[in-house]
Design a protein around this motif. Structure first.
Motif: not given
Ligand SMILES: Nc1ncnc2c1ncn2[C@@H]1O[C@H](COP(=O)(O)OP(=O)(O)OP(=O)(O)O)[C@@H](O)[C@H]1O
Length: 346
Positions: A17-20, A162-170, A209-210
């Motif tokens: 998954g994406l970072p964070a 699976q996590c929204d890009l915006e959430t990962c960035i935040r 979904n994280s």
């Protein structure tokens, strides 16, 4: 009588998954639940085992891109797998130090701590779980783990967070050492999550979904997935289709590598031409970044297309140089001419 070497069931579980996205947070919960079941679990955290996540800095400062990371990162990923293999193959050897010098020794110790149990317990059926925590954004990265599981007859499964890009960035921004946002955005573009329809070897995969809290029932799903994988170890020589799949990945990697080399040559020619045309140095930096970005997109598309459409072709049939000439060269010339003509009209 010599005792036959006998291993309890073991499983390699890939977390991707994406970072964070929450992979490390999830591993902590899995380790806790595994302990309740009497399983031994080792968290293989690539962030910690591989010194300093040097590539993130490179991406930021030198305009390198994920494709460059992908190549240099490969040797590190292989080093991690080599260390796991050694632990599994030679449990009798003290495993306090990693077998590969690329791996950070200080981080290796806590990773294998869970495995340093009295020797007799190795044969008592206590399942052994390796949780591999990295982004694993390309299937080829995950496939390397699958191959090891198959070689050593281990269980294999994957959990995609699976996590929204915006959430990962935040979430990333609120960490003490945030990763550059650019890296997360690039990774999101390239992420190919587990797809059992396309890749039969990814059949033992689930997606969680994280973006919100990971629930207790999500953890139960993970534990069931691992139980099934432990109970169904892979066997080294499966049918022919899996071998073909392996060849396809190997071939794609090689094609992309050759194309990368060819692109680098063209970029270096373009930079030379720009210098000869006296493009100012500040524009040269922008030009280099644009060309590298264009190369990354081209290589990404090439790899994808190669895996999806021309998988039955042999590497030598592809004519990599020609493909690069036909596609990348035109784009390179287009970018170069913008810089040269801009400069001349100034
Ligand atoms: N489900 C969640 N809800 C809210 N916050 C979360 C959740 N999961 C993780 N976090 C928070 O997000 C941050 C990043 O989490 P974590 O380190 O687990 O991500 P990661 O996927 O392992 O990141 P990386 O790939 O960069 O190592 C942490 O501060 C963590 O507390």
């Amino acid at each position: 009588m010599a005792e036959a070497a006998q291993w309890s069931p073991a499983c390699l579980c890939v977390l991707c998954g994406l970072p964070a996205a929450g992979k490390s947070t999830l591993t902590r919960r899995i380790v806790g639940t595994a302990a309740e079941r009497g399983w031994r679990a080792a968290v293989v955290s690539y962030d910690e085992l591989i010194p300093e996540k040097a590539y993130y800095t490179e991406v930021e400062e030198d305009g390198l891109n994920l494709t460059d990371m992908h190549c240099s990162w490969k040797s590190y990923r292989q080093a991690v797998l080599q260390c796991i293999e050694q632990v599994l193959e030679q449990p009798e050897v003290v495993i306090e130090l990693p077998s590969n010098p690329l791996i950070n020794g200080a981080a290796w110790q806590p990773c294998v701590q869970a495995l340093l149990q009295p020797k007799e317990s190795h044969t008592d059926g206590t399942p052994l779980l390796f949780l591999l925590d990295d982004n694993f954004y390309y299937p080829s990265m995950r496939y390397e783990v699958y191959q090891l599981a198959r070689k050593l007859s281990l269980g294999f499964c994957q959990v995609y967070l699976q996590c929204d890009l915006e959430t990962c960035i935040r979430r990333n921004q609120s960490r003490p050492k945030p990763i550059p946002v650019k890296v997360i955005m690039e990774m999101e573009k390239r992420l190919e999550f587990p797809n059992p329809q396309k890749n039969p070897w990814e059949s033992q995969s689930i997606s969680l979904n994280s973006t919100n809290d990971v629930s207790k029932s999500d953890i139960q799903r993970v534990m069931e997935l691992i139980s099934v994988a432990l109970g169904n170890p892979l066997s080294p020589a499966e049918d022919n289709s899996e071998q073909k799949e392996a060849d396809r990945f190997k071939c794609a990697t090689s094609v992309v590598h050759q194309a990368d080399q060819a692109c680098r040559r063209l970029i270096s020619e373009a930079m030379k031409a720009a210098r000869e045309n006296q493009v100012p140095s500040e524009h040269m930096r922008v030009l280099a970044a644009r060309l590298n970005e264009c190369k990354a997109t081209f290589l990404h598309d090439l790899r994808k297309q190669f895996l999806q459409e021309v998988c039955f072709l042999q590497e030598e049939d592809i004519g990599v140089e020609q493909v690069v000439k036909n596609i990348f060269d035109d784009k390179k010339n287009e970018i170069l001419s913008q810089f040269i003509s801009n400069h001349k009209t100034m």
